[in-house]
Design a protein around this motif. Sequence first.
Motif, PDB file in Angstrom:
ATOM      1  N   SER A 152       0.340  -1.652  -0.002  1.00 34.44           N
ATOM      2  CA  SER A 152      -0.525   0.059   0.047  1.00 34.44           C
ATOM      3  C   SER A 152       1.145   1.536  -0.107  1.00 34.44           C
ATOM      4  N   ILE A 153       0.851   1.725  -1.245  1.00 39.96           N
ATOM      5  CA  ILE A 153       1.752   3.356  -1.024  1.00 39.96           C
ATOM      6  C   ILE A 153       1.240   4.223  -0.142  1.00 39.96           C
ATOM      7  N   SER A 154      -0.329   4.650   0.040  1.00 40.99           N
ATOM      8  CA  SER A 154      -0.596   5.301   1.008  1.00 40.99           C
ATOM      9  C   SER A 154      -0.225   4.830   2.394  1.00 40.99           C
ATOM     10  N   ARG A 155      -0.017   3.797   2.550  1.00 39.86           N
ATOM     11  CA  ARG A 155       0.462   2.955   4.309  1.00 39.86           C
ATOM     12  C   ARG A 155       2.009   3.421   4.032  1.00 39.86           C
ATOM     13  N   ASN A 156       2.855   3.232   3.152  1.00 39.31           N
ATOM     14  CA  ASN A 156       3.976   3.289   3.473  1.00 39.31           C
ATOM     15  C   ASN A 156       4.976   4.385   4.529  1.00 39.31           C
ATOM     16  N   THR A 157       5.180   4.429   5.637  1.00 37.33           N
ATOM     17  CA  THR A 157       5.013   5.778   6.350  1.00 37.33           C
ATOM     18  C   THR A 157       6.094   5.004   7.710  1.00 37.33           C
ATOM     19  N   GLU A 158       6.191   4.311   7.152  1.00 36.45           N
ATOM     20  CA  GLU A 158       7.966   3.426   7.825  1.00 36.45           C
ATOM     21  C   GLU A 158       9.206   3.469   7.047  1.00 36.45           C
ATOM     22  N   ASP A 159      10.493   3.368   7.598  1.00 34.78           N
ATOM     23  CA  ASP A 159      11.989   2.879   6.640  1.00 34.78           C
ATOM     24  C   ASP A 159      11.275   1.370   6.557  1.00 34.78           C
ATOM     25  N   GLY A 160      12.326   1.339   5.696  1.00 31.49           N
ATOM     26  CA  GLY A 160      12.763  -0.130   5.270  1.00 31.49           C
ATOM     27  C   GLY A 160      11.774  -1.082   4.998  1.00 31.49           C
ATOM     28  N   TYR A 161      12.639  -2.041   4.476  1.00 26.84           N
ATOM     29  CA  TYR A 161      12.210  -2.829   3.423  1.00 26.84           C
ATOM     30  C   TYR A 161      11.878  -2.725   1.983  1.00 26.84           C
ATOM     31  N   GLU A 162      12.193  -1.664   1.257  1.00 31.80           N
ATOM     32  CA  GLU A 162      11.805  -1.194   0.145  1.00 31.80           C
ATOM     33  C   GLU A 162      11.768  -1.487  -1.173  1.00 31.80           C
ATOM     34  N   LEU A 163      12.719  -2.877  -0.993  1.00 33.15           N
ATOM     35  CA  LEU A 163      12.598  -3.415  -2.140  1.00 33.15           C
ATOM     36  C   LEU A 163      11.602  -4.095  -2.519  1.00 33.15           C
ATOM     37  N   TYR A 164      11.422  -5.336  -1.280  1.00 30.68           N
ATOM     38  CA  TYR A 164       9.985  -5.557  -0.807  1.00 30.68           C
ATOM     39  C   TYR A 164       8.643  -5.337  -1.081  1.00 30.68           C
ATOM     40  N   LYS A 165       8.575  -4.123  -0.550  1.00 35.03           N
ATOM     41  CA  LYS A 165       7.721  -2.526  -0.698  1.00 35.03           C
ATOM     42  C   LYS A 165       6.849  -2.634  -1.885  1.00 35.03           C
ATOM     43  N   ALA A 166       8.651  -3.010  -2.757  1.00 38.12           N
ATOM     44  CA  ALA A 166       7.723  -2.232  -4.166  1.00 38.12           C
ATOM     45  C   ALA A 166       7.405  -3.268  -5.038  1.00 38.12           C
ATOM     46  N   SER A 167       7.357  -4.604  -4.566  1.00 39.06           N
ATOM     47  CA  SER A 167       7.336  -5.546  -5.576  1.00 39.06           C
ATOM     48  C   SER A 167       5.946  -5.405  -5.277  1.00 39.06           C
ATOM     49  N   LYS A 168       5.724  -5.791  -4.156  1.00 37.99           N
ATOM     50  CA  LYS A 168       3.817  -5.811  -3.528  1.00 37.99           C
ATOM     51  C   LYS A 168       3.491  -4.512  -4.079  1.00 37.99           C
ATOM     52  N   ALA A 169       3.786  -3.402  -4.722  1.00 39.73           N
ATOM     53  CA  ALA A 169       3.014  -2.211  -5.243  1.00 39.73           C
ATOM     54  C   ALA A 169       2.762  -2.570  -6.378  1.00 39.73           C
ATOM     55  N   ALA A 170       3.765  -2.906  -7.495  1.00 42.73           N
ATOM     56  CA  ALA A 170       4.509  -3.839  -8.344  1.00 42.73           C
ATOM     57  C   ALA A 170       2.903  -4.722  -8.831  1.00 42.73           C
ATOM     58  N   LEU A 171       3.321  -5.468  -7.512  1.00 44.17           N
ATOM     59  CA  LEU A 171       2.079  -6.358  -8.385  1.00 44.17           C
ATOM     60  C   LEU A 171       0.715  -6.112  -7.477  1.00 44.17           C
ATOM     61  N   ASN A 172       0.399  -5.259  -7.183  1.00 40.46           N
ATOM     62  CA  ASN A 172      -1.356  -4.721  -7.367  1.00 40.46           C
ATOM     63  C   ASN A 172      -0.889  -3.603  -8.384  1.00 40.46           C
ATOM     64  N   GLN A 173      -0.233  -3.142  -8.694  1.00 45.24           N
ATOM     65  CA  GLN A 173      -0.713  -2.100 -10.065  1.00 45.24           C
ATOM     66  C   GLN A 173      -0.727  -3.793 -11.515  1.00 45.24           C
ATOM     67  N   LEU A 174      -0.065  -4.000 -11.194  1.00 46.29           N
ATOM     68  CA  LEU A 174      -0.082  -5.421 -12.201  1.00 46.29           C
ATOM     69  C   LEU A 174      -1.632  -5.873 -12.270  1.00 46.29           C
ATOM     70  N   MET A 175      -1.814  -6.368 -11.266  1.00 50.62           N
ATOM     71  CA  MET A 175      -3.503  -7.214 -10.549  1.00 50.62           C
ATOM     72  C   MET A 175      -4.394  -5.903 -11.192  1.00 50.62           C
ATOM     73  N   ARG A 176      -4.301  -5.042 -10.408  1.00 50.26           N
ATOM     74  CA  ARG A 176      -4.826  -3.930 -11.705  1.00 50.26           C
ATOM     75  C   ARG A 176      -5.482  -3.655 -13.124  1.00 50.26           C
ATOM     76  N   SER A 177      -3.573  -3.959 -13.441  1.00 54.67           N
ATOM     77  CA  SER A 177      -4.288  -3.726 -14.992  1.00 54.67           C
ATOM     78  C   SER A 177      -4.635  -4.926 -15.688  1.00 54.67           C
ATOM     79  N   TYR A 178      -4.651  -6.039 -15.021  1.00 53.28           N
ATOM     80  CA  TYR A 178      -5.118  -7.694 -14.554  1.00 53.28           C
ATOM     81  C   TYR A 178      -6.948  -7.443 -15.384  1.00 53.28           C
ATOM     82  N   ALA A 179      -6.907  -6.594 -13.768  1.00 52.35           N
ATOM     83  CA  ALA A 179      -8.659  -6.938 -13.804  1.00 52.35           C
ATOM     84  C   ALA A 179      -9.487  -5.718 -14.580  1.00 52.35           C
ATOM     85  N   THR A 180      -8.506  -4.941 -15.021  1.00 51.85           N
ATOM     86  CA  THR A 180      -9.443  -3.706 -15.803  1.00 51.85           C
ATOM     87  C   THR A 180      -9.207  -4.618 -17.621  1.00 51.85           C
TER      88      THR A 180
END
Length: 239
Positions: free
Chosen positions: A149-177
């Motif tokens: 969740s981009i809006s809940r990314n308010t704490e430091d750490g695990y930047e690559l993992y967070k980015a990968s899950k944000a990318a997953l969510n965006q790709l799923m949004r494209s898939y759903a569309t």
Amino acid sequence: MSTTPHRQALVVGASQGLGLVLADELARRGWRVIATTRRAGGELRARADARKGQLEIESLEMTSSEQLAALRERLEGRPDGGPEGRRLDLLFVNAAIDRGNLPIGEVPTDMFTEVMVTNALSPLRTLEALRGLVPPGGTVAVMSSEQGSISRNTEDGYELYKASKAALNQLMRSYATRHAGDGHTKLLIDPGHNRTQLGGPDAPLSPAESIPAVVDVLEAQSGAPGLQFLDRHGETVPW
């Protein structure tokens, strides 16, 4: 998803942790479950033996397009699914890796590629390869995380993992569309912070605590239109 005793699910990535408990919980509730693993044996084999045919195992390396195609062919050819092969009421993709808590400027390119391919690209390739086994009214779901969740990314750490899950969510949004008219319920699931190999030993939840709630959400959302990003309580997670 059907409400008959013959509900069928495929859980991709079920050798351990959340996927293992998810496959077992679905079988416990009467689902016929196919669970994939990269390596034979282990706890998944033990649970499959205990379920006496309710839980079966398939081999799959999710990052391999060839193995995905081979799995689809095997499932399409199964006689118990009728003339069109095995049909799935639920296709659930559970897979993620984490390569440590490095600032993004210190992440090697090969590590970035590995995490993005495993956590974002491969789950969507899996959906694309296997979605034809899910009839209208069925559900396709992916294990995501509040960390995406981009809006809940308010704490430091695990930047690559967070980015990968944000990318997953965006790709799923494209898939759903792109597949808006297929009649599938589409879900991204945040199971909470669990004590798994990925979540670490200090996480507040165990899979045995969180996964029954996740299955409650999957069953409750059967037939719901569109794409939703939900936590284990069925509450919406902000994008």
